[in-house]
Scaffold this motif. Structure first.
Motif, PDB file in Angstrom:
ATOM      1  N   ALA A  28      14.310  19.858 -27.064  1.00  0.00           N
ATOM      2  CA  ALA A  28      14.674  18.527 -25.764  1.00  0.00           C
ATOM      3  C   ALA A  28      13.696  19.040 -25.005  1.00  0.00           C
ATOM      4  CB  ALA A  28      15.157  18.971 -25.153  1.00  0.00           C
ATOM      5  N   SER A  29      12.483  19.720 -24.689  1.00  0.00           N
ATOM      6  CA  SER A  29      11.864  20.125 -23.641  1.00  0.00           C
ATOM      7  C   SER A  29      10.259  19.579 -24.887  1.00  0.00           C
ATOM      8  CB  SER A  29      11.387  21.359 -23.595  1.00  0.00           C
ATOM      9  OG  SER A  29      11.883  21.970 -22.732  1.00  0.00           O
ATOM     10  N   ARG A  30      10.671  19.748 -26.148  1.00  0.00           N
ATOM     11  CA  ARG A  30       9.431  19.020 -27.209  1.00  0.00           C
ATOM     12  C   ARG A  30       9.749  17.330 -26.518  1.00  0.00           C
ATOM     13  NH1 ARG A  30      11.133  20.133 -32.177  1.00  0.00           N
ATOM     14  NH2 ARG A  30      11.492  18.094 -32.510  1.00  0.00           N
ATOM     15  N   VAL A  31      10.634  16.815 -27.373  1.00  0.00           N
ATOM     16  CA  VAL A  31      10.991  15.988 -26.764  1.00  0.00           C
ATOM     17  C   VAL A  31      10.579  15.106 -25.251  1.00  0.00           C
ATOM     18  CG1 VAL A  31      12.852  13.954 -27.151  1.00  0.00           C
ATOM     19  CG2 VAL A  31      12.812  15.487 -28.831  1.00  0.00           C
ATOM     20  N   VAL A  32      10.528  15.735 -24.602  1.00  0.00           N
ATOM     21  CA  VAL A  32      10.032  14.924 -23.472  1.00  0.00           C
ATOM     22  C   VAL A  32       9.000  15.126 -23.340  1.00  0.00           C
ATOM     23  CG1 VAL A  32      10.159  16.118 -20.913  1.00  0.00           C
ATOM     24  CG2 VAL A  32      12.464  15.814 -22.352  1.00  0.00           C
ATOM     25  N   ARG A  33       7.971  15.810 -24.475  1.00  0.00           N
ATOM     26  CA  ARG A  33       6.818  15.884 -23.469  1.00  0.00           C
ATOM     27  C   ARG A  33       6.155  15.540 -24.191  1.00  0.00           C
ATOM     28  NH1 ARG A  33       6.186  21.161 -25.669  1.00  0.00           N
ATOM     29  NH2 ARG A  33       5.887  20.065 -28.165  1.00  0.00           N
ATOM     30  N   GLU A  34       6.882  14.667 -26.104  1.00  0.00           N
ATOM     31  CA  GLU A  34       6.117  14.015 -26.500  1.00  0.00           C
ATOM     32  C   GLU A  34       6.228  12.572 -25.692  1.00  0.00           C
ATOM     33  OE1 GLU A  34       8.433  14.841 -30.634  1.00  0.00           O
ATOM     34  OE2 GLU A  34       6.889  15.636 -31.077  1.00  0.00           O
ATOM     35  N   CYS A  35       7.699  12.431 -24.760  1.00  0.00           N
ATOM     36  CA  CYS A  35       7.576  11.113 -24.347  1.00  0.00           C
ATOM     37  C   CYS A  35       6.619  10.823 -23.328  1.00  0.00           C
ATOM     38  CB  CYS A  35       8.840  11.386 -23.968  1.00  0.00           C
ATOM     39  SG  CYS A  35      10.114  10.622 -25.402  1.00  0.00           S
ATOM     40  N   ASN A  36       6.252  12.246 -22.462  1.00  0.00           N
ATOM     41  CA  ASN A  36       5.545  11.429 -21.773  1.00  0.00           C
ATOM     42  C   ASN A  36       4.058  11.817 -21.609  1.00  0.00           C
ATOM     43  OD1 ASN A  36       6.949  12.187 -19.838  1.00  0.00           O
ATOM     44  ND2 ASN A  36       7.005  14.797 -19.568  1.00  0.00           N
ATOM     45  N   GLU A  37       3.562  12.703 -23.627  1.00  0.00           N
ATOM     46  CA  GLU A  37       2.421  11.596 -23.895  1.00  0.00           C
ATOM     47  C   GLU A  37       1.990   9.817 -24.150  1.00  0.00           C
ATOM     48  OE1 GLU A  37       1.814  14.137 -27.290  1.00  0.00           O
ATOM     49  OE2 GLU A  37       1.963  15.887 -25.498  1.00  0.00           O
ATOM     50  N   LEU A  38       3.194   9.692 -24.379  1.00  0.00           N
ATOM     51  CA  LEU A  38       3.396   8.109 -25.099  1.00  0.00           C
ATOM     52  C   LEU A  38       3.428   7.527 -23.871  1.00  0.00           C
ATOM     53  CD1 LEU A  38       5.925   8.234 -28.125  1.00  0.00           C
ATOM     54  CD2 LEU A  38       3.319   7.835 -28.051  1.00  0.00           C
ATOM     55  N   ILE A  39       4.229   7.569 -22.584  1.00  0.00           N
ATOM     56  CA  ILE A  39       3.831   7.361 -21.592  1.00  0.00           C
ATOM     57  C   ILE A  39       2.848   6.968 -20.642  1.00  0.00           C
ATOM     58  CG2 ILE A  39       5.179   6.893 -19.298  1.00  0.00           C
ATOM     59  CD1 ILE A  39       8.040   7.972 -20.323  1.00  0.00           C
ATOM     60  N   GLN A  40       2.193   7.943 -20.777  1.00  0.00           N
ATOM     61  CA  GLN A  40       1.205   8.530 -20.479  1.00  0.00           C
ATOM     62  C   GLN A  40       0.141   7.610 -20.992  1.00  0.00           C
ATOM     63  OE1 GLN A  40       0.636  12.049 -18.415  1.00  0.00           O
ATOM     64  NE2 GLN A  40       2.195  11.971 -17.254  1.00  0.00           N
ATOM     65  N   GLY A  41       0.149   6.965 -22.292  1.00  0.00           N
ATOM     66  CA  GLY A  41      -1.145   7.054 -23.523  1.00  0.00           C
ATOM     67  C   GLY A  41      -1.703   7.622 -24.003  1.00  0.00           C
ATOM     68  N   ALA A  42      -1.605   8.983 -24.079  1.00  0.00           N
ATOM     69  CA  ALA A  42      -2.423  10.310 -24.528  1.00  0.00           C
ATOM     70  C   ALA A  42      -1.982   9.424 -26.138  1.00  0.00           C
ATOM     71  CB  ALA A  42      -1.542  10.769 -24.985  1.00  0.00           C
ATOM     72  N   VAL A  43      -4.180   9.921 -26.256  1.00  0.00           N
ATOM     73  CA  VAL A  43      -4.210   9.132 -27.839  1.00  0.00           C
ATOM     74  C   VAL A  43      -4.292  10.550 -28.857  1.00  0.00           C
ATOM     75  CG1 VAL A  43      -6.534   8.317 -28.908  1.00  0.00           C
ATOM     76  CG2 VAL A  43      -5.524   7.405 -26.502  1.00  0.00           C
ATOM     77  N   GLY A  44      -3.700  10.319 -30.092  1.00  0.00           N
ATOM     78  CA  GLY A  44      -3.195  11.059 -30.720  1.00  0.00           C
ATOM     79  C   GLY A  44      -2.454  11.906 -31.139  1.00  0.00           C
ATOM     80  N   SER A  45      -0.651  11.266 -30.442  1.00  0.00           N
ATOM     81  CA  SER A  45       0.171  11.550 -30.401  1.00  0.00           C
ATOM     82  C   SER A  45       1.030  11.384 -31.728  1.00  0.00           C
ATOM     83  CB  SER A  45       1.397  11.189 -28.803  1.00  0.00           C
ATOM     84  OG  SER A  45       0.235  11.605 -28.044  1.00  0.00           O
ATOM     85  N   ARG A  46       0.246  12.773 -33.208  1.00  0.00           N
ATOM     86  CA  ARG A  46       1.134  12.429 -34.041  1.00  0.00           C
ATOM     87  C   ARG A  46       0.789  11.194 -34.731  1.00  0.00           C
ATOM     88  NH1 ARG A  46       6.963  14.545 -34.690  1.00  0.00           N
ATOM     89  NH2 ARG A  46       6.577  16.183 -33.423  1.00  0.00           N
ATOM     90  N   GLY A  47      -0.253  10.014 -33.815  1.00  0.00           N
ATOM     91  CA  GLY A  47      -0.936   8.298 -34.371  1.00  0.00           C
ATOM     92  C   GLY A  47       0.294   7.811 -34.440  1.00  0.00           C
ATOM     93  N   THR A  48       1.249   8.197 -33.255  1.00  0.00           N
ATOM     94  CA  THR A  48       2.546   7.358 -33.201  1.00  0.00           C
ATOM     95  C   THR A  48       1.087   5.810 -31.626  1.00  0.00           C
ATOM     96  OG1 THR A  48       2.918   8.063 -30.855  1.00  0.00           O
ATOM     97  CG2 THR A  48       4.303   7.990 -32.948  1.00  0.00           C
ATOM     98  N   VAL A  49       0.940   6.235 -31.183  1.00  0.00           N
ATOM     99  CA  VAL A  49       0.105   5.923 -30.231  1.00  0.00           C
ATOM    100  C   VAL A  49      -1.736   5.051 -30.614  1.00  0.00           C
ATOM    101  CG1 VAL A  49      -1.023   5.570 -27.404  1.00  0.00           C
ATOM    102  CG2 VAL A  49       0.504   7.044 -28.324  1.00  0.00           C
ATOM    103  N   ASP A  50      -2.246   3.529 -30.815  1.00  0.00           N
ATOM    104  CA  ASP A  50      -2.958   3.498 -31.025  1.00  0.00           C
ATOM    105  C   ASP A  50      -3.640   2.683 -29.905  1.00  0.00           C
ATOM    106  OD1 ASP A  50      -5.756   1.713 -32.110  1.00  0.00           O
ATOM    107  OD2 ASP A  50      -3.608  -0.385 -33.767  1.00  0.00           O
ATOM    108  N   PRO A  51      -4.926   3.240 -29.749  1.00  0.00           N
ATOM    109  CA  PRO A  51      -6.096   2.558 -28.814  1.00  0.00           C
ATOM    110  C   PRO A  51      -6.132   1.715 -28.880  1.00  0.00           C
ATOM    111  CG  PRO A  51      -6.851   4.228 -30.119  1.00  0.00           C
ATOM    112  CD  PRO A  51      -5.750   4.516 -30.569  1.00  0.00           C
ATOM    113  N   ARG A  52      -5.992   0.530 -29.656  1.00  0.00           N
ATOM    114  CA  ARG A  52      -6.898  -0.603 -29.384  1.00  0.00           C
ATOM    115  C   ARG A  52      -5.436  -1.854 -29.136  1.00  0.00           C
ATOM    116  NH1 ARG A  52      -8.158  -0.535 -35.453  1.00  0.00           N
ATOM    117  NH2 ARG A  52      -5.823   0.447 -35.393  1.00  0.00           N
TER     118      ARG A  52
END
Length: 137
Positions: A28-52
């Motif tokens: 659960a902690s890992r999933v919450v951390r990954e969701c926060n990275e996606l919400i904040q637009g962190a680039v490189g979250s296992r390739g799921t966020v495209d900065p373009r």
């Protein structure tokens, strides 16, 4: 003898329960951390966020020609995670409508932006952006 067997089974069940709880907490902690990275637009979250990818949108409505009420003119900013994109502006008057498109790089207009266009870019980056009325109106 039966009491000892029940006690051993109870201890084993407790250990298994604690192990399952610790594993679930870690997951659960890992999933919450990954969701926060996606919400904040962190680039490189296992390739799921495209900065373009389109991320920030804002529209500013205004009366550009001061001849019509209803603020029918608008500037629409469409930006990605790094602030690149486009601003589309439509200037609406009684007799004609003009539409402009201006490129944006790193939140700055490649061509000079009007105050309303700059406000749309700024609002898009802040995330405050839909159906805003221009401060200059």
């Amino acid at each position: 003898m039966i009491a000892i067997a029940i006690s051993v089974v109870a201890v084993l069940a407790g250990v298994i329960g604690i192990s399952v709880g610790v594993a679930a907490h870690r997951r659960a902690s890992r999933v919450v951390r990954e969701c926060n990275e996606l919400i904040q637009g962190a680039v490189g979250s296992r390739g799921t966020v495209d900065p373009r990818a389109l991320r920030d949108v804002a529209i500013v409505r205004y009366d550009a020609l001061h001849e019509m009420s209803g603020q029918l003119s608008f500037s629409l900013a469409l930006l990605n995670a790094v602030g690149d994109g486009v601003v589309l502006s439509s200037i609406n008057g009684r007799a004609e409508t003009r539409t402009y498109a201006k490129s944006v790089r790193a939140c700055k207009g490649v061509q000079e932006l009007s105050p309303e266009e700059a406000q749309a870019v700024h609002s898009a980056r802040l995330g405050t952006g839909l159906s805003m009325i221009a401060a200059t109106a």
